[in-house]
Design an enzyme around this catalytic site. Structure first.
Site, PDB file in Angstrom:
ATOM      1  N   GLN A  97       1.927  -0.970  -4.990  1.00 49.76           N
ATOM      2  CA  GLN A  97       1.419   0.187  -5.719  1.00 49.76           C
ATOM      3  C   GLN A  97       1.543   1.470  -4.924  1.00 49.76           C
ATOM      4  O   GLN A  97       1.760   1.459  -3.710  1.00 49.76           O
ATOM      5  CB  GLN A  97      -0.050  -0.041  -6.091  1.00 49.76           C
ATOM      6  CG  GLN A  97      -0.963  -0.251  -4.896  1.00 49.76           C
ATOM      7  CD  GLN A  97      -2.362  -0.671  -5.328  1.00 49.76           C
ATOM      8  OE1 GLN A  97      -3.280   0.157  -5.367  1.00 49.76           O
ATOM      9  NE2 GLN A  97      -2.533  -1.956  -5.626  1.00 49.76           N
ATOM     10  N   HIS A  99      -0.114   5.832  -5.214  1.00 53.32           N
ATOM     11  CA  HIS A  99      -1.067   6.729  -5.855  1.00 53.32           C
ATOM     12  C   HIS A  99      -0.465   8.130  -5.952  1.00 53.32           C
ATOM     13  O   HIS A  99       0.300   8.550  -5.077  1.00 53.32           O
ATOM     14  CB  HIS A  99      -2.376   6.766  -5.076  1.00 53.32           C
ATOM     15  CG  HIS A  99      -2.938   5.408  -4.797  1.00 53.32           C
ATOM     16  ND1 HIS A  99      -3.263   4.534  -5.804  1.00 53.32           N
ATOM     17  CD2 HIS A  99      -3.195   4.763  -3.636  1.00 53.32           C
ATOM     18  CE1 HIS A  99      -3.718   3.406  -5.265  1.00 53.32           C
ATOM     19  NE2 HIS A  99      -3.681   3.523  -3.967  1.00 53.32           N
ATOM     20  N   GLU A 134      -6.351   7.057   0.598  1.00 53.65           N
ATOM     21  CA  GLU A 134      -7.252   5.986   0.996  1.00 53.65           C
ATOM     22  C   GLU A 134      -7.014   5.572   2.442  1.00 53.65           C
ATOM     23  O   GLU A 134      -5.931   5.765   3.004  1.00 53.65           O
ATOM     24  CB  GLU A 134      -7.126   4.786   0.064  1.00 53.65           C
ATOM     25  CG  GLU A 134      -5.769   4.124   0.038  1.00 53.65           C
ATOM     26  CD  GLU A 134      -5.673   3.049  -1.036  1.00 53.65           C
ATOM     27  OE1 GLU A 134      -6.250   3.232  -2.135  1.00 53.65           O
ATOM     28  OE2 GLU A 134      -5.002   2.031  -0.793  1.00 53.65           O
ATOM     29  N   HIS A 268       2.783   0.598  -1.165  1.00 48.54           N
ATOM     30  CA  HIS A 268       2.097  -0.309  -0.250  1.00 48.54           C
ATOM     31  C   HIS A 268       1.534  -1.511  -0.989  1.00 48.54           C
ATOM     32  O   HIS A 268       1.397  -1.498  -2.222  1.00 48.54           O
ATOM     33  CB  HIS A 268       0.968   0.416   0.485  1.00 48.54           C
ATOM     34  CG  HIS A 268      -0.125   0.896  -0.429  1.00 48.54           C
ATOM     35  ND1 HIS A 268      -0.026   2.068  -1.161  1.00 48.54           N
ATOM     36  CD2 HIS A 268      -1.342   0.376  -0.752  1.00 48.54           C
ATOM     37  CE1 HIS A 268      -1.129   2.246  -1.871  1.00 48.54           C
ATOM     38  NE2 HIS A 268      -1.942   1.223  -1.642  1.00 48.54           N
ATOM     39  N   ARG A 287       1.817   0.932 -10.412  1.00 50.35           N
ATOM     40  CA  ARG A 287       2.234  -0.358  -9.849  1.00 50.35           C
ATOM     41  C   ARG A 287       3.750  -0.482  -9.800  1.00 50.35           C
ATOM     42  O   ARG A 287       4.451   0.031 -10.665  1.00 50.35           O
ATOM     43  CB  ARG A 287       1.618  -1.494 -10.647  1.00 50.35           C
ATOM     44  CG  ARG A 287       0.096  -1.528 -10.551  1.00 50.35           C
ATOM     45  CD  ARG A 287      -0.528  -2.651 -11.369  1.00 50.35           C
ATOM     46  NE  ARG A 287      -1.978  -2.670 -11.176  1.00 50.35           N
ATOM     47  CZ  ARG A 287      -2.825  -1.913 -11.867  1.00 50.35           C
ATOM     48  NH1 ARG A 287      -2.359  -1.105 -12.802  1.00 50.35           N
ATOM     49  NH2 ARG A 287      -4.117  -1.969 -11.626  1.00 50.35           N
TER      50      ARG A 287
END
Length: 412
Positions: A97, A99, A134, A268, A287
């Site tokens: 996935q 972001h 993140e 990642h 994804r």
């Protein structure tokens, strides 16, 4: 200062033992436990006070955003807690996935809203208009794929496998060892027709087996972890383009205490291990494979960052015992610090902004000079912007404590 009880999230890739054991619950758990959400995300907010009857943190913030968050945080982030803290345990790989950036998220969210795609639709990519940087910090040995490896190194890996069916892709990367070459190869693989993928993946698997049994000795085993990962992913996700994509990515192993920051566009997948994860309070995921869920190839290609780079492992070291260390990231929404407290030592926290304290080893006492709250291993506490400064003490042996705050707040 109040106890904070996280929401347990059950996904197939989770563990029946890791999180339950950390929190002193019976093992194995009834279902695989993948994450414990410690925050105010609308999808599963944590509870204050009592685990069974406590008030949700989301409701408390909605009722008094300035008091809970502080006026500056409320102004900067729209009266919402800007970060989400998690305990994460993976027994199996998560989906491949990436972001979006802030701009990409805003554009994608507006586009899907205009198209009237239901917010809970399985084909919706954007649940909100925010980006989702993140950080994961390992509690156990932690394995991941993260970012595109230098193409020249990938060429060496392909050569080591000795798979003739990859020769065309190998030549392309050798001739164009940059982000354009990576984009071309990745796009070719993720759009490969099913029959062609079904024919190619077993040949690649045979190359991995051959390398592990013989060729690994000739190069010192440089690609052993990568080859094993491809085999494991191929067994779990037969016919999935994400298996081939893994061939292009950096293979990362974190020791306990080490961290990995993932910015927008970083492709990642977490493979295994337990860690503390903190992110911007968003649920936007594009994804790329290793999942039966929706894969929007055009949108994924729009957000991916194909620039090759070595992985930067964050490994801050304390300058003295009990001194907190901070995992530096550019994210304004969050900051994460870790304290290893020898028995009998304390650390004093400042009182600026909202905080979540999480004890991951041992047992600690939190003291704000008006009350004391004991955190057992696996327990957490919410400290609002209105609360007094807190002192954390390890009175029952050594302890480990993480502290989540907004990005500008630090240990004092």
């Amino acid at each position: 200062m109040q106890p904070l009880h996280g929401a347990v999230r059950s996904y197939a890739w989770g563990s029946r033992t890791a999180l339950a054991r950390l929190q002193g619950r019976s093992v194995p758990s009834e279902h695989p436990e993948a994450e414990i959400w410690l925050g105010a995300h609308p999808g599963d907010p944590a509870k204050l006070g009592s685990e069974s009857s406590g008030r949700s943190l989301l409701a408390a913030i909605d009722a008094d955003p300035s008091g809970q968050l502080g006026s500056r945080t409320a102004e900067d982030f729209g009266e919402r807690l800007p970060f989400l803290l998690k305990l994460l345990a993976a027994d199996e790989p998560l989906s491949l996935q990436a972001h979006p950036s802030s701009v990409q998220a805003a554009e994608g969210f507006a586009k899907e809203d205009a198209a009237r795609v239901p917010i809970d639709s399985s084909v919706r990519n954007y649940k909100d208009a925010s980006h989702k940087p993140e950080l994961i910090v390992a509690l156990t040995e932690f394995h991941a794929l993260a970012g595109f490896r230098c193409p020249r190194k990938t060429v060496e890996f392909i050569d080591a496998l000795g798979v003739d069916a990859l020769s065309g892709y190998r030549s392309l990367l050798a001739d164009q060892p940059d982000e354009a070459g990576l984009r071309t190869v990745f796009t070719s693989w993720i759009t490969l027709p099913g029959p062609a993928m079904d024919a190619l993946l077993p040949i690649v698997a045979d190359g991995c087996v051959r390398y592990l049994s013989t060729l690994a000795h000739s190069d010192g085993g440089e690609f052993v972890a990568e080859a094993r990962t491809l085999l494991e992913l191929g067994e779990s996700y037969p016919g999935d383009a994400g298996v081939l994509a893994a061939l292009l990515l950096n293979r990362v192993t974190l020791a306990p205490g080490q961290g990995l920051y993932l910015d927008a566009g970083n492709l990642h997948a977490y493979l295994s291990g337990m860690g503390v994860e903190i992110m911007a309070n968003s649920d936007n995921v594009l994804r790329g494979g290793l999942t039966p869920k929706h894969v929007d190839v055009p949108e994924l290609l729009r957000v991916l960052d194909f620039e090759p780079a070595e992985v930067r492992i964050l490994d801050p070291q304390p300058v003295s015992p009990a001194m907190p260390v901070r995992y530096d990231t550019p994210a304004p929404e969050f900051a994460l610090t870790r304290s290893l407290l020898p028995s009998g030592t304390s650390v004093e926290l400042d009182g600026e902004g909202p905080q979540i304290l999480l004890c991951t080893s041992g047992r600690v006492a939190l003291d704000d000079k008006e009350s004391t709250l004991v955190l057992e291993q696996g327990a957490a506490a919410w400290v609002s912007a209105s609360d007094a400064a807190v002192t954390v003490t390890a009175d029952w042996g050594d302890a480990e404590v993480f502290r989540a705050t907004v990005g500008r707040t630090e240990f004092r």
